[in-house]
Design a protein around this motif. Structure first.
Motif, PDB file in Angstrom:
ATOM      1  N   ALA A  68       0.833  -1.205   0.000  1.00  0.00           N
ATOM      2  CA  ALA A  68       0.000   0.000   0.000  1.00  0.00           C
ATOM      3  C   ALA A  68       0.865   1.250   0.000  1.00  0.00           C
ATOM      4  CB  ALA A  68      -0.929  -0.009   1.213  1.00  0.00           C
TER       5      ALA A  68
ATOM      6  N   THR B 209       1.999   1.783  -3.619  1.00  0.00           N
ATOM      7  CA  THR B 209       0.917   2.240  -4.481  1.00  0.00           C
ATOM      8  C   THR B 209       0.534   3.681  -4.176  1.00  0.00           C
ATOM      9  OG1 THR B 209       0.012   0.036  -4.889  1.00  0.00           O
ATOM     10  CG2 THR B 209      -1.524   1.880  -5.043  1.00  0.00           C
ATOM     11  N   GLN B 210       0.374   4.006  -2.897  1.00  0.00           N
ATOM     12  CA  GLN B 210       0.004   5.375  -2.554  1.00  0.00           C
ATOM     13  C   GLN B 210       1.099   6.353  -2.948  1.00  0.00           C
ATOM     14  OE1 GLN B 210      -0.104   6.681   1.524  1.00  0.00           O
ATOM     15  NE2 GLN B 210      -1.779   8.102   1.133  1.00  0.00           N
TER      16      GLN B 210
ATOM     17  N   ASP C  44      -0.091  -2.009  -8.956  1.00  0.00           N
ATOM     18  CA  ASP C  44      -1.247  -1.573  -8.171  1.00  0.00           C
ATOM     19  C   ASP C  44      -2.284  -2.679  -8.000  1.00  0.00           C
ATOM     20  OD1 ASP C  44       0.008   0.847  -8.089  1.00  0.00           O
ATOM     21  OD2 ASP C  44      -1.486   1.945  -9.255  1.00  0.00           O
ATOM     22  N   ASP C  45      -2.528  -3.454  -9.060  1.00  0.00           N
ATOM     23  CA  ASP C  45      -3.576  -4.476  -8.946  1.00  0.00           C
ATOM     24  C   ASP C  45      -3.207  -5.542  -7.923  1.00  0.00           C
ATOM     25  OD1 ASP C  45      -2.821  -7.087 -11.111  1.00  0.00           O
ATOM     26  OD2 ASP C  45      -1.599  -5.285 -11.059  1.00  0.00           O
TER      27      ASP C  45
ATOM     28  N   THR D  99      -1.353  -5.004  -5.226  1.00  0.00           N
ATOM     29  CA  THR D  99      -1.556  -4.376  -3.923  1.00  0.00           C
ATOM     30  C   THR D  99      -3.027  -4.391  -3.529  1.00  0.00           C
ATOM     31  OG1 THR D  99       0.363  -2.927  -4.103  1.00  0.00           O
ATOM     32  CG2 THR D  99      -1.397  -2.205  -2.650  1.00  0.00           C
ATOM     33  N   TYR D 100      -3.899  -4.002  -4.457  1.00  0.00           N
ATOM     34  CA  TYR D 100      -5.323  -3.979  -4.143  1.00  0.00           C
ATOM     35  C   TYR D 100      -5.836  -5.380  -3.804  1.00  0.00           C
ATOM     36  CZ  TYR D 100      -5.243   0.754  -6.084  1.00  0.00           C
ATOM     37  OH  TYR D 100      -4.971   2.074  -6.318  1.00  0.00           O
ATOM     38  N   GLN D 101      -5.326  -6.386  -4.514  1.00  0.00           N
ATOM     39  CA  GLN D 101      -5.730  -7.754  -4.238  1.00  0.00           C
ATOM     40  C   GLN D 101      -5.293  -8.187  -2.842  1.00  0.00           C
ATOM     41  OE1 GLN D 101      -3.869 -10.941  -6.575  1.00  0.00           O
ATOM     42  NE2 GLN D 101      -5.864 -11.899  -6.788  1.00  0.00           N
TER      43      GLN D 101
ATOM     44  N   LEU E  70      -4.701  -6.240  -0.238  1.00  0.00           N
ATOM     45  CA  LEU E  70      -5.483  -5.508   0.754  1.00  0.00           C
ATOM     46  C   LEU E  70      -6.904  -6.063   0.852  1.00  0.00           C
ATOM     47  CD1 LEU E  70      -4.299  -1.879  -0.068  1.00  0.00           C
ATOM     48  CD2 LEU E  70      -3.734  -3.214   1.975  1.00  0.00           C
ATOM     49  N   ALA E  71      -7.488  -6.421  -0.298  1.00  0.00           N
ATOM     50  CA  ALA E  71      -8.836  -6.996  -0.289  1.00  0.00           C
ATOM     51  C   ALA E  71      -8.855  -8.326   0.447  1.00  0.00           C
ATOM     52  CB  ALA E  71      -9.334  -7.174  -1.722  1.00  0.00           C
TER      53      ALA E  71
END
Length: 394
Positions: free
Chosen positions: A327, A330-331, A375-376, A378-380, A382-383
């Motif tokens: 994260a 990505t941020q 990014d994808d 990272t989002y995965q 975190l989800a």
């Protein structure tokens, strides 16, 4: 307090940071030339060797300083304020030495040899795993580079891409599929074992020396097989949450800080004849400057807070921080792009002139989107983390 020193916590960090700040200013003077020529900044790397910086993350037992991840990020961010390419290139080395220090992923005799070479002669190391056909190793593709078992070791042949720092490497950790098995091995070769193919001709980060490297029937003794994994297994080198990869967001935040510095100075001094004061007092310019400060404050605070937590955590805690560390990247990289864009809006049409730094910073900062993790991913992560937390509370 000056924003460049906002996160420095100890006198020792400040003293070392002053060394890096002086080098960063020197690197800034050469950055445009190396960008234009796509040339590798050997003089910058040599200056970092002479300053001892290349050994600052190396363990004390071998003569290094063993600085924390937190402190490493302070210096990496500052280096990128002068030249992003130099910062990213050397970041792979100092970060990898920190990772090897915490994971002890190398056999001890081999690790000791590498550490002594770093301290005594400024040797540099990086891991080169990306390949033309497989793309990023984080996606899980099997390397086409092949290691053929032979008496006493292996014969390795293949090609690696995105091999940052390649013109200066003394040690190269390469991945290869082990012939006649499904296993993938990590092998430590020397700079003399590789052939560099100068392919690096990119829009941004043009001076990282991230050329292709060739291995042509290179003999690697058995003791330099660092790890051997089945498909889907993580190597021991990735067992600590990969906190060391925060050198990537630190680099792009440093580039954003350089853009911010230029834009603020410009706004404070540029006064068109249509105004009785510099543009820094114009409301919409002040709003953009405020947006820049908020984006940088949020991204930097998250990065340094997670670095502190990683430094203070045990092995299990560090491994659990992987989604949060992703994260940060990505941020930071997305915020850095937004900051550079706002800086260019402040400066206006002159921001695209090649005799000013913003045009180069605009190109450099976009490379962050293509450094790992994407990014994808990272989002995965975190989800999945959120789903796991909800399941635990049910």
């Amino acid at each position: 307090m000056n924003s460049g020193n906002w996160f420095i916590r100890t006198p020792e960090q400040r003293e070392r940071h002053e060394i890096i700040r002086a080098l960063s200013k020197q690197f800034a003077e050469r950055a445009a030339t190396h960008d234009a020529d796509a040339s590798f900044p050997h003089e910058n790397i040599n200056a970092l060797r002479d300053a001892g910086y290349v050994a600052w993350t190396t363990p004390k037992e071998f003569g290094g300083l063993e600085i924390s991840l937190y402190e490493m990020l302070l210096h990496q961010e500052q280096l990128a304020r002068g030249d992003g390419s130099t910062a990213l290139a050397i970041g792979w080395h100092v970060g990898m030495m920190l990772s090897l220090r915490t994971t002890r992923a190398f056999p001890e005799p081999l690790f000791a040899e590498v550490c002594r070479s770093v301290v005594e002669r400024g040797a540099l190391i990086n891991s080169c795993a990306s390949e033309p056909a497989t793309g990023s190793p984080s996606r899980g593709g099997r390397p086409q580079t092949t290691a053929q078992p032979v008496a006493g070791g292996y014969r390795i042949s293949g090609r690696k891409t995105f091999s940052s720092l390649s013109p200066a490497l003394d040690w190269v950790l390469v991945t290869a599929g082990i012939a006649e098995s499904e296993d993938v091995g990590e092998f430590l070769v020397t700079g003399e074992d590789i052939e560099i193919v100068e392919t690096w001709n990119t829009m941004g980060m043009r001076a990282t020396g991230s050329h292709d490297i060739l291995l042509k029937d290179v003999f690697v003794p058995e003791e330099r097989l660092v790890s051997r994994q089945k498909p889907g297994e993580r190597s021991r080198r990735n067992s600590d949450g990969s906190g060391w990869t925060l050198h990537i967001p630190a680099c792009y935040l440093g580039i954003a800080l350089a853009a911010r510095d230029f834009a603020v100075r410009y706004a404070a001094t540029y006064q068109p004849n249509s105004l009785p004061h510099p543009i820094a007092k114009v409301p919409h310019i002040q709003e953009k400057m405020g947006q820049i400060e908020l984006k940088l404050l949020a991204a930097r605070t998250l990065m340094y807070d997670l670095a502190r937590r990683w430094d203070e955590g045990d092995a299990a805690t560090r491994a659990q921080l992987r989604p949060q560390l992703g994260a940060v990247k990505t941020q930071a990289t997305n915020a850095a792009i937004e900051v550079v864009d706002l800086a260019m809006r402040i400066v206006g049409g002159r921001s695209i002139w090649r005799d000013l730094p913003l045009e180069r910073l605009y190109r450099d900062v976009r490379a962050g989107l293509h450094n790992p993790p994407a990014d994808d991913i990272t989002y995965q992560m975190l989800a999945n983390n959120a789903l796991a937390e909800v399941e635990e509370t049910n």
